[in-house]
Design a protein around this motif. Structure first.
Motif, PDB file in Angstrom:
ATOM      1  N   ILE B  26       0.830  -1.210   0.000  1.00 39.98           N
ATOM      2  CA  ILE B  26       0.000   0.000   0.000  1.00 39.98           C
ATOM      3  C   ILE B  26       0.861   1.256   0.000  1.00 39.98           C
ATOM      4  O   ILE B  26       0.540   2.241  -0.668  1.00 39.98           O
ATOM      5  CB  ILE B  26      -0.987  -0.032   1.176  1.00 39.98           C
ATOM      6  CG1 ILE B  26      -2.061  -1.071   0.886  1.00 39.98           C
ATOM      7  CG2 ILE B  26      -1.596   1.322   1.432  1.00 39.98           C
ATOM      8  CD1 ILE B  26      -3.225  -1.052   1.834  1.00 39.98           C
ATOM      9  N   ILE B  27       1.964   1.215   0.710  1.00 39.22           N
ATOM     10  CA  ILE B  27       2.859   2.379   0.716  1.00 39.22           C
ATOM     11  C   ILE B  27       3.397   2.620  -0.685  1.00 39.22           C
ATOM     12  O   ILE B  27       3.512   3.743  -1.148  1.00 39.22           O
ATOM     13  CB  ILE B  27       4.014   2.186   1.724  1.00 39.22           C
ATOM     14  CG1 ILE B  27       3.472   2.253   3.144  1.00 39.22           C
ATOM     15  CG2 ILE B  27       5.078   3.256   1.531  1.00 39.22           C
ATOM     16  CD1 ILE B  27       4.531   2.214   4.213  1.00 39.22           C
ATOM     17  N   ARG B  28       3.722   1.518  -1.375  1.00 38.51           N
ATOM     18  CA  ARG B  28       4.244   1.686  -2.736  1.00 38.51           C
ATOM     19  C   ARG B  28       3.224   2.350  -3.631  1.00 38.51           C
ATOM     20  O   ARG B  28       3.568   3.112  -4.529  1.00 38.51           O
ATOM     21  CB  ARG B  28       4.574   0.327  -3.336  1.00 38.51           C
ATOM     22  CG  ARG B  28       5.844  -0.266  -2.812  1.00 38.51           C
ATOM     23  CD  ARG B  28       6.021  -1.571  -3.482  1.00 38.51           C
ATOM     24  NE  ARG B  28       7.163  -2.313  -3.042  1.00 38.51           N
ATOM     25  CZ  ARG B  28       7.347  -3.569  -3.345  1.00 38.51           C
ATOM     26  NH1 ARG B  28       6.441  -4.194  -4.057  1.00 38.51           N
ATOM     27  NH2 ARG B  28       8.417  -4.200  -2.931  1.00 38.51           N
ATOM     28  N   PHE B  29       1.964   2.068  -3.410  1.00 38.49           N
ATOM     29  CA  PHE B  29       0.927   2.658  -4.243  1.00 38.49           C
ATOM     30  C   PHE B  29       0.708   4.127  -3.969  1.00 38.49           C
ATOM     31  O   PHE B  29       0.041   4.805  -4.725  1.00 38.49           O
ATOM     32  CB  PHE B  29      -0.403   1.929  -4.023  1.00 38.49           C
ATOM     33  CG  PHE B  29      -0.548   0.685  -4.836  1.00 38.49           C
ATOM     34  CD1 PHE B  29      -1.370  -0.341  -4.414  1.00 38.49           C
ATOM     35  CD2 PHE B  29       0.126   0.535  -6.032  1.00 38.49           C
ATOM     36  CE1 PHE B  29      -1.514  -1.488  -5.171  1.00 38.49           C
ATOM     37  CE2 PHE B  29      -0.003  -0.603  -6.794  1.00 38.49           C
ATOM     38  CZ  PHE B  29      -0.836  -1.624  -6.358  1.00 38.49           C
ATOM     39  N   GLY B  30       1.185   4.613  -2.855  1.00 40.41           N
ATOM     40  CA  GLY B  30       1.005   6.032  -2.575  1.00 40.41           C
ATOM     41  C   GLY B  30       0.196   6.300  -1.325  1.00 40.41           C
ATOM     42  O   GLY B  30       0.011   7.439  -0.934  1.00 40.41           O
ATOM     43  N   GLU B  35      -1.611   8.723   5.816  1.00 39.54           N
ATOM     44  CA  GLU B  35      -2.040   9.326   4.558  1.00 39.54           C
ATOM     45  C   GLU B  35      -3.558   9.414   4.511  1.00 39.54           C
ATOM     46  O   GLU B  35      -4.269   8.602   5.087  1.00 39.54           O
ATOM     47  CB  GLU B  35      -1.566   8.472   3.371  1.00 39.54           C
ATOM     48  CG  GLU B  35      -0.076   8.265   3.310  1.00 39.54           C
ATOM     49  CD  GLU B  35       0.627   9.361   2.539  1.00 39.54           C
ATOM     50  OE1 GLU B  35      -0.062  10.185   1.913  1.00 39.54           O
ATOM     51  OE2 GLU B  35       1.859   9.403   2.568  1.00 39.54           O
ATOM     52  N   GLN B  40     -14.107   6.394  -2.835  1.00 40.38           N
ATOM     53  CA  GLN B  40     -14.811   6.709  -4.073  1.00 40.38           C
ATOM     54  C   GLN B  40     -15.948   5.764  -4.385  1.00 40.38           C
ATOM     55  O   GLN B  40     -16.896   6.114  -5.051  1.00 40.38           O
ATOM     56  CB  GLN B  40     -13.825   6.686  -5.232  1.00 40.38           C
ATOM     57  CG  GLN B  40     -13.493   8.072  -5.678  1.00 40.38           C
ATOM     58  CD  GLN B  40     -12.201   8.129  -6.415  1.00 40.38           C
ATOM     59  OE1 GLN B  40     -11.781   7.144  -6.992  1.00 40.38           O
ATOM     60  NE2 GLN B  40     -11.579   9.268  -6.390  1.00 40.38           N
ATOM     61  N   VAL B  49     -12.966   1.246  -3.122  1.00 45.45           N
ATOM     62  CA  VAL B  49     -12.065   1.978  -4.008  1.00 45.45           C
ATOM     63  C   VAL B  49     -11.716   3.316  -3.369  1.00 45.45           C
ATOM     64  O   VAL B  49     -12.590   4.127  -3.083  1.00 45.45           O
ATOM     65  CB  VAL B  49     -12.704   2.224  -5.388  1.00 45.45           C
ATOM     66  CG1 VAL B  49     -11.742   2.976  -6.290  1.00 45.45           C
ATOM     67  CG2 VAL B  49     -13.091   0.900  -6.033  1.00 45.45           C
ATOM     68  N   ASN B  53      -5.229  12.025  -4.919  1.00 46.56           N
ATOM     69  CA  ASN B  53      -4.748  12.765  -6.087  1.00 46.56           C
ATOM     70  C   ASN B  53      -5.416  12.196  -7.335  1.00 46.56           C
ATOM     71  O   ASN B  53      -6.616  12.154  -7.422  1.00 46.56           O
ATOM     72  CB  ASN B  53      -3.227  12.739  -6.173  1.00 46.56           C
ATOM     73  CG  ASN B  53      -2.598  13.400  -4.971  1.00 46.56           C
ATOM     74  OD1 ASN B  53      -3.110  14.388  -4.469  1.00 46.56           O
ATOM     75  ND2 ASN B  53      -1.525  12.818  -4.472  1.00 46.56           N
ATOM     76  N   ARG B  54      -4.628  11.714  -8.271  1.00 43.04           N
ATOM     77  CA  ARG B  54      -5.276  11.176  -9.484  1.00 43.04           C
ATOM     78  C   ARG B  54      -5.348   9.650  -9.457  1.00 43.04           C
ATOM     79  O   ARG B  54      -5.783   9.022 -10.396  1.00 43.04           O
ATOM     80  CB  ARG B  54      -4.496  11.581 -10.733  1.00 43.04           C
ATOM     81  CG  ARG B  54      -4.749  12.994 -11.196  1.00 43.04           C
ATOM     82  CD  ARG B  54      -3.613  13.476 -12.068  1.00 43.04           C
ATOM     83  NE  ARG B  54      -2.310  13.266 -11.461  1.00 43.04           N
ATOM     84  CZ  ARG B  54      -1.828  13.933 -10.434  1.00 43.04           C
ATOM     85  NH1 ARG B  54      -2.559  14.876  -9.872  1.00 43.04           N
ATOM     86  NH2 ARG B  54      -0.635  13.670  -9.948  1.00 43.04           N
ATOM     87  N   GLN B  55      -4.927   9.080  -8.344  1.00 41.36           N
ATOM     88  CA  GLN B  55      -4.879   7.618  -8.321  1.00 41.36           C
ATOM     89  C   GLN B  55      -6.133   6.990  -7.760  1.00 41.36           C
ATOM     90  O   GLN B  55      -6.803   7.566  -6.907  1.00 41.36           O
ATOM     91  CB  GLN B  55      -3.715   7.183  -7.428  1.00 41.36           C
ATOM     92  CG  GLN B  55      -2.447   7.042  -8.210  1.00 41.36           C
ATOM     93  CD  GLN B  55      -1.408   6.387  -7.359  1.00 41.36           C
ATOM     94  OE1 GLN B  55      -0.849   7.033  -6.499  1.00 41.36           O
ATOM     95  NE2 GLN B  55      -1.219   5.109  -7.569  1.00 41.36           N
ATOM     96  N   GLU B  56      -6.455   5.794  -8.236  1.00 46.37           N
ATOM     97  CA  GLU B  56      -7.566   5.045  -7.672  1.00 46.37           C
ATOM     98  C   GLU B  56      -7.063   3.659  -7.328  1.00 46.37           C
ATOM     99  O   GLU B  56      -6.484   2.984  -8.180  1.00 46.37           O
ATOM    100  CB  GLU B  56      -8.707   4.956  -8.687  1.00 46.37           C
ATOM    101  CG  GLU B  56      -9.407   6.282  -8.883  1.00 46.37           C
ATOM    102  CD  GLU B  56     -10.500   6.207  -9.917  1.00 46.37           C
ATOM    103  OE1 GLU B  56     -11.655   6.460  -9.573  1.00 46.37           O
ATOM    104  OE2 GLU B  56     -10.193   5.874 -11.074  1.00 46.37           O
ATOM    105  N   ILE B  57      -7.267   3.267  -6.090  1.00 49.08           N
ATOM    106  CA  ILE B  57      -6.766   1.971  -5.637  1.00 49.08           C
ATOM    107  C   ILE B  57      -7.914   1.140  -5.110  1.00 49.08           C
ATOM    108  O   ILE B  57      -8.675   1.587  -4.257  1.00 49.08           O
ATOM    109  CB  ILE B  57      -5.715   2.178  -4.532  1.00 49.08           C
ATOM    110  CG1 ILE B  57      -4.532   2.946  -5.135  1.00 49.08           C
ATOM    111  CG2 ILE B  57      -5.225   0.857  -3.991  1.00 49.08           C
ATOM    112  CD1 ILE B  57      -3.711   3.644  -4.110  1.00 49.08           C
ATOM    113  N   ALA B  58      -8.048  -0.071  -5.648  1.00 40.03           N
ATOM    114  CA  ALA B  58      -9.132  -0.953  -5.229  1.00 40.03           C
ATOM    115  C   ALA B  58      -8.599  -1.943  -4.203  1.00 40.03           C
ATOM    116  O   ALA B  58      -7.580  -2.600  -4.436  1.00 40.03           O
ATOM    117  CB  ALA B  58      -9.698  -1.698  -6.428  1.00 40.03           C
TER     118      ALA B  58
END
Lengths: 635, 73
Positions: B26-30, B35, B40, B49, B53-58
């Motif tokens: 998860i840290i690698r993903f941002g 944090e 979403q 989800v 910023n502009r990232q979306e992580i499921a």
């Protein structure tokens, strides 16, 4: 220590040992980057046609090697970090550790994520050039990036590119001689100095060791984790990762300016597709298109031309005539150009039937992947797949299975744990009818003229799939991995990308599958001339008639299905059977053993124990379920 | 509370992640401890989800139940 002014002092005893060029005087250039950033485009641009792809020992990963002007170029699997989480990371780690310099491809759209790997490479002390790719996509999303500031902060050259159009690629290649060791994460040096002081050795190895990489720790003779003694070389991954994260966040804040992206249609579409109702409706729509394009246009019409015309009317008679001039009637003749001839049937099957279908499937998947839809589909189906011991990512091999089960089995490599690979492989091998037979199956079902045939066939296959997944999930030890994926921004598919992916995967199919089918037809040819084939069919006949209540000739169809899946279904086309018998027959050939090509891949990928259990299990399952069904609907 | 209890639209801060391996990924993903992100989408009994910023992580539900969060807005 602020991000903008990393330590200026040159590294001293932490300098990586001067990378020794290979004996041929070539330096090892390694390409590294996250998945889907366009790394392979760079690899192709640098190395051209002469590429050697080989299997990395001990894994199922293939590594590509090429040459470029004094460099030996190695590609690595796309990874989010270098470590030991999965085979891809281990391979990337070992290749990067052996690199003289690294070309790190990052996507301008996802710097928060991509720069993490970049920073790790810098921390490892490798000379790096950063290729900042997908600049066009970034601009479209309203992003502007201060490239020179990024280069200054990282301490390495950064080249903006749009690799798919070729922009920036030559510049990146020309910048390679300027690769240098950049600025490490602030706060990392003291930790590393401690470790080197206590244990000695190479900086890169030590860094990975204190990041907790179990394999590297093992190699260095360190106990895993943070136990006992040497606290200087203890596992400090959390601390290091927090530092690195803070560093990357700072970098992004300093160099990226965002326009308003929330109004972009792509973003809106991406969110909409995640809505369970809208998403499912869309997925069904896609399925309908898939069925029409592949099931009708390709499987019936195109294959009618490629197999029916080109192969069977022109090629086969021609090659048969050619061989007959040198080889008289007899065993060799039959093996080469007989009914299951190695030169006739295999070529017809691969080029006439499988290739059009496989290319169509791969094209379809490439479009879905390039638009960014596939990961969203994975999110939608995650819950359903979790109930059978898989997660959303398994949707890819499962969809591919309807194209070619052999290739789909290979794709199960992307699943997280062994048990998921076992479950997915079992489902693929037993319950999913590949496109070769699907067309004939659907045709036969249509011929029965009753809706219930479809319902019974579909319902039975679905139930078997769910039951098998559930049972395996309960029986197998351990736990499956849960979904954790990054959803790329949605966009229109890019023609070049789609073509490139389709091309390389289709070529991969030809290379992998052809020898397997050749073996299959050789085996069957030998069985035919020795009379073994007829013997097997006669031995099977009583079972087919007694348990399944089908005509004796159906036994031949089942055996044929072991060679070519469509022979199984096609072999039933002209038999006089009731609607009920047709459904029983179709259920049995779908459940029955996978084609020999898949069996060979199974042995290679899953080992002989699992492959054998699957093979034997399929006999049992096919006849058991077929038998029950026969009692119920085909008295 | 844990991530699987979050509702769509809520801003959250990550407090703790039980598994070390998941923490790393998860840290690698941002994302990471401390944090913030916005929820979403929540699929019924399915993944959550998160957007940052502009990232979306499921994140699959079994994972989400091991992530401690607090609502900030």
């Amino acid at each position: 220590m602020s991000v903008e002014s990393p330590p200026e002092t040159a590294p001293t005893d932490l300098t990586p040992q001067a990378a020794s060029p290979a004996l041929t005087g070539e330096r090892k250039l390694v390409l590294a980057g996250n998945p889907n950033v366009g790394k392979s485009v760079f690899f192709n641009a640098l190395t051209g046609l002469y590429v050697d792809v080989s299997n990395y020992p001990g894994t199922t990963i293939d590594v590509s090697k090429g040459r470029c002007e004094g460099y030996q170029v190695l590609d690595t699997p796309g990874v989010y970090g270098v470590g030991s989480f999965n085979d891809e990371e281990r391979v990337a780690r070992d290749i990067v550790l052996g690199a003289d310099l690294v070309l790190n491809v990052v996507s301008a759209c996802t710097l928060e994520r991509d720069l993490f790997l970049t920073q790790q490479l810098l921390d490892l002390g490798k000379p790096v050039v950063v290729a900042l790719n997908q600049m066009d996509d970034a601009a479209r999303h309203g992003l502007s990036i201060d490239v020179s500031r990024l280069a200054e902060l990282l301490g390495v050259p950064v080249v903006p590119c749009v690799a798919i159009t070729g922009q920036g690629v030559t510049e990146a290649r020309n910048t390679l001689p300027q690769a240098r060791v950049g600025h490490a994460t602030p706060g990392l040096e003291p930790l590393l100095t401690q470790a080197v002081g206590a244990w000695g050795g190479q900086r890169s190895d030590l860094l990975l060791a204190i990041e907790g990489d179990p394999v590297i720790r093992d190699r260095l003779g360190l106990a895993s984790g943070g136990q006992a003694g040497n606290s200087e070389v203890a596992d400090q991954r959390d601390a290091i990762y927090v530092l690195r994260r803070a560093r990357v966040n700072g970098l992004v804040e300093a160099v990226v300016r965002t326009g308003d992206s929330s109004a972009r249609p792509g973003v809106w579409l991406g969110r909409w597709l995640l809505n369970p109702w809208a998403g499912s409706a869309f997925a069904l729509g896609i399925l309908a298109i898939l069925y029409w394009v592949i099931g009708d246009l390709v499987a019936q019409k195109l294959v009618g031309v490629t197999e029916g015309q080109i192969m069977q009317v022109y090629y086969e008679p021609w090659v048969r005539g050619l061989v007959s001039r040198f080889v008289g009637e007899g065993a060799l003749h039959t093996i080469l150009v007989g009914e299951f001839g190695v030169i006739t049937m295999t070529v017809t099957y691969i080029l006439g039937l499988m290739l059009p279908l496989v290319v169509a499937f791969y094209l379809f998947l490439a479009i879905l992947e390039d638009t960014g839809y596939l990961p969203r589909l994975a999110v939608l189906v995650d819950r359903a797949l979790a109930s059978i011991g898989l997660n959303g990512r398994a949707v890819i091999p499962l969809i591919l299975g309807f194209g070619c089960v052999t290739m789909a089995t290979i794709t199960t490599r992307l699943l997280g744990t062994q048990r998921e690979k076992t479950i997915a492989t079992a489902i693929l091998g037993l319950t999913i009818p590949c496109s070769a037979q699907l067309g004939v199956i659907l045709g036969l079902l249509a011929k029965t003229g009753s809706w219930s045939s479809w319902a019974i066939y579909g319902g039975t296959m679905f139930s078997v799939m769910v039951a098998m997944g559930t049972i395996l999930d309960r029986l197998l030890p351990g736990q499956s991995s849960a979904l954790l994926i990054d959803l790329p921004p949605m966009r229109l598919p890019q023609f070049r990308n789609v073509m490139r992916k389709t091309w390389s995967k289709s070529v991969g199919f030809l290379i992998e599958a052809t020898p397997l089918f050749v073996i299959a037809s050789l085996l069957v040819g030998i069985m035919k001339v020795t009379g073994a084939l007829d013997w097997v069919m006669n031995a099977l006949a009583p079972l087919v008639v007694g348990i399944l209540h089908l005509p004796k000739a159906a036994a031949a169809a089942f055996i044929m299905g072991m060679v070519r899946r469509d022979f199984g279904a096609a072999g039933m086309t002209d038999l006089p059977m009731t609607a009920g018998q047709v459904v029983v027959g179709l259920v049995v050939i779908t459940l029955f053993v996978p084609c020999i090509a898949t069996v060979v891949v199974l042995y290679k990928e899953r080992g002989w124990k699992e492959a054998s259990s699957l093979w034997i299990g399929s006999w049992v399952l096919a006849f058991a379920i077929g038998g029950v069904l026969a009692q119920v609907i085909a008295r | 509370m844990t991530l699987d209890q979050v509702v769509r639209g809520q801003h959250i801060r990550i407090l703790a992640i039980a598994s070390a391996d998941i923490r790393t990924q998860i840290i690698r993903f941002g994302l990471g401890i401390g944090e913030t992100a916005i929820c979403q989408q929540v699929l019924p009994k399915g993944p959550i989800v998160l957007g940052k910023n502009r990232q979306e992580i499921a994140i699959g539900r079994p994972l989400a139940s091991g992530i401690e969060v607090e609502i900030i807005a």
